[in-house]
Design a protein around this motif. Structure first.
Motif, short mmCIF file in Angstrom:
data_model
loop_
_atom_site.label_atom_id
_atom_site.label_comp_id
_atom_site.label_asym_id
_atom_site.label_seq_id
_atom_site.Cartn_x
_atom_site.Cartn_y
_atom_site.Cartn_z
N LEU A 26 116.66 -49.07 14.39
CA LEU A 26 115.99 -50.18 15.07
C LEU A 26 115.46 -49.76 16.43
CD1 LEU A 26 115.24 -53.15 15.41
CD2 LEU A 26 117.59 -53.59 16.16
N GLN A 27 116.25 -48.99 17.18
CA GLN A 27 115.83 -48.56 18.51
C GLN A 27 114.60 -47.66 18.45
OE1 GLN A 27 117.17 -49.70 21.28
NE2 GLN A 27 115.86 -48.49 22.66
N HIS A 50 111.53 -49.58 17.38
CA HIS A 50 111.09 -50.38 18.52
C HIS A 50 110.33 -49.52 19.53
CE1 HIS A 50 111.18 -52.55 22.29
NE2 HIS A 50 111.98 -51.64 22.81
N GLU A 51 110.82 -48.33 19.83
CA GLU A 51 110.13 -47.47 20.79
C GLU A 51 108.77 -47.03 20.26
OE1 GLU A 51 112.60 -44.25 22.01
OE2 GLU A 51 114.29 -45.53 22.57
N GLN A 97 106.91 -48.80 18.25
CA GLN A 97 106.05 -49.96 18.38
C GLN A 97 105.66 -50.21 19.84
OE1 GLN A 97 107.85 -53.80 18.09
NE2 GLN A 97 106.14 -54.69 16.93
N TYR A 98 106.61 -50.00 20.74
CA TYR A 98 106.35 -50.23 22.17
C TYR A 98 105.27 -49.28 22.68
CZ TYR A 98 107.22 -50.70 27.19
OH TYR A 98 107.08 -50.90 28.54
N VAL A 154 107.15 -55.63 13.52
CA VAL A 154 108.53 -55.24 13.23
C VAL A 154 109.39 -56.49 13.10
CG1 VAL A 154 110.57 -54.00 14.06
CG2 VAL A 154 108.30 -53.04 14.45
N VAL A 206 118.67 -57.98 19.19
CA VAL A 206 117.25 -58.05 18.84
C VAL A 206 116.44 -58.67 19.97
CG1 VAL A 206 115.58 -59.00 17.21
CG2 VAL A 206 117.78 -58.14 16.37
N LEU A 236 115.46 -56.46 23.11
CA LEU A 236 114.41 -55.44 23.02
C LEU A 236 113.14 -55.94 23.68
CD1 LEU A 236 114.96 -54.36 19.29
CD2 LEU A 236 115.76 -53.19 21.34
N THR A 296 107.79 -59.19 20.38
CA THR A 296 108.95 -59.91 19.88
C THR A 296 109.18 -59.59 18.41
OG1 THR A 296 108.44 -61.71 21.42
CG2 THR A 296 109.97 -62.19 19.63
N LYS A 297 110.45 -59.50 18.06
CA LYS A 297 110.83 -59.16 16.69
C LYS A 297 111.57 -60.31 16.04
CE LYS A 297 111.00 -54.43 18.18
NZ LYS A 297 110.23 -54.87 19.38
#
Length: 471
Positions: free
Chosen positions: A114-115, A118-119, A121-122, A141, A170, A173, A177-178
């Motif tokens: 997940l981390q 997320h990175e 996607q960021y 995501v 969640v 993050l 937004t997820k």
């Protein structure tokens, strides 16, 4: 030199920094001898990080092993993220137009998955905001948690606290937004909570083998994830399966007699499902993921404990013991199994989309299926969805249609599910069949006609046409 292979490299070479520090070889003459290399304490350039050569490693040689002895915290994290990113880019797992669902259990593997997603996607979001035309979208995501507390007898208050912790993880993050989707596994059976719980417990009670009961719960979990992904518009499902878990699966599947279907489960991509499954942490060890969670303070949750009985837990303990004796054992097991020929569905179908960057389309063209290629010509077990061998397909197609649906369902299953999951008594098989969730029953009813079609395609060259038959 830097690694230039296009596929997933098994080494940890992601930068050229090491090349700059290689000593220039001295040419041999009659008056010179081959220079002897100077001893390096702990193999770490006098106790410094192997990559940056400025900071001290995470652990000393006496208290650690592996990357924690070679790298400092920053380089260790960069190296681990490099493995993840290489797996994603080399296999075209995620494109800008995708909507990715991350399966989250609360453990270290799913937490790191997940981390890292997320990175990824960021960074894509930052690139999107920095671009002038903003024509390239950012992939979406979502996070899915399967509540299995009913099957594992977890107190309700622990479940409530665990789900609340997951919501905080969640929500903490950074944007985008997820969405968090919590799915009770009993909802797979019935929309009514009470009826679903009763049906699930009765189904699991009908399986006497401890390994079979655990495997059945794993299959129901995957069905739940597929249901969530399909109903909410996701087209990728990310699992946190790492090298350690895959190594255990290789040995346990071999013990269960599932050697034919083994290559399908250990690849980076598995598109036999309606929503393709990807494994971006395939090259990461569980010890590395645990260390990253400790270094970065990533919160994990152990809501559902794995059962201690059965083949799966015994094999996991055995593989863990092997890893303690030799840190490269797990990677060796996975690399050896990786030499098996994958199936056609172990690639993601190519999607022709002008919004996808040219580099991504080229990568898809090289590694993925072309649009005119068939995803798979395999037949699958209705319980575990494992590809069936030719002998299993022939035995299932030889059964008369006059038999009961439960009997037809039994012969459609793979030999492992027949031995470990299905009851031996015909009456018990009928009861077991009646308790199955509707997706499994529907798949079994269509599988026989599909198997006959596949068998006809395989022997089509040997069949007479209608005109030849009349003459």
């Amino acid at each position: 030199m830097a690694c230039t292979t296009a596929t997933g490299c098994q080494s940890t070479c992601y930068k050229n920094e090491e090349d700059d520090h290689q000593p220039t070889p001295t040419p041999l003459t009659s008056s010179t001898k081959s220079p002897q290399p100077n001893p390096i304490p702990n193999g770490n350039h006098h106790g410094l990080c192997l990559k940056c050569k400025a900071n001290h490693p995470i652990s000393s040689a006496s208290s650690g092993s592996g990357d924690d002895v070679r790298f400092c915290g920053d380089c260790f994290r960069s190296n681990l993220y490099g493995k993840f990113r290489l797996a994603v880019t080399s296999n075209a797992m995620i494109s800008p137009t995708d909507k990715v669902l991350v399966a989250f259990s609360g453990g270290t593997s799913s937490r790191v998955a997940l981390q890292f997603v997320h990175e990824l996607q960021y960074k894509a979001q930052l690139n999107f905001e920095a671009s002038r035309d903003r024509s390239l979208p950012v992939f979406g995501v979502g996070v899915a948690f399967i509540d299995e507390s009913v099957a594992c007898s977890v107190p309700s208050y622990e479940v409530i606290e665990g789900i609340e912790d997951i919501r905080q993880i969640v929500s903490s993050l950074a944007p985008p937004t997820k969405e968090l989707l919590v799915f009770p596994i009993e909802s797979l059976f019935s929309s009514t909570s009470t009826d679903g719980k009763d049906q699930l417990n009765r189904l699991l009670d009908g399986v006497t083998d401890a390994t079979g009961k655990e495997d059945l719960l794993i299959h129901l979990r995957m069905l739940s994830l597929q249901k969530i992904a399909a109903e909410n518009g996701y087209n990728r499902l990310v699992l946190g399966s790492c090298t350690s878990r895959i190594a255990s699966h290789v040995l346990s599947a071999t013990v269960k007699g599932k050697g034919y279907s083994l290559p399908a489960d250990i690849q980076y991509v598995d598109a036999r499902w309606n929503v393709p499954v990807v494994l971006p942490l395939r090259d990461c060890l569980s010890e590395e993921l645990n260390m990253l969670c400790d270094l970065d303070g990533l919160k994990t949750i152990e809501l559902i404990k794995s059962p201690c009985a059965g083949i799966n837990s015994l094999v996991s303990s055995f593989v863990k013991l092997l890893q303690e004796e030799n840190p490269s054992r797990q990677s060796t097991i996975v690399r050896t199994a990786g030499k098996l020929t994958p199936f056609d569905f172990n690639r993601i179908p190519e999607i022709i989309d002008t919004n996808v960057p040219l580099a991504t389309r080229r990568r898809q063209k090289r590694y993925n299926l072309k649009p005119n290629e068939s995803i798979s010509t395999e037949s699958f077990c209705p319980i575990c969805n494992s590809p069936l061998s030719k002998s299993e397909v022939l035995s299932s197609t030889s059964v008369e249609d006059s038999h009961k649906d439960s009997h037809l369902f039994r012969v459609e299953c793979c030999s492992s599910c027949q031995f470990q999951i299905l009851p031996k008594d015909p009456i018990s098989v009928d009861n077991f069949y009646m308790l199955l969730p509707q997706p499994l029953v529907s798949k079994a009813k269509h599988s026989k006609s599909d198997n006959l079609s596949i068998l006809r395609e395989q022997i089509e060259d040997c069949l007479l046409s209608d005109s030849e038959d009349e003459t």
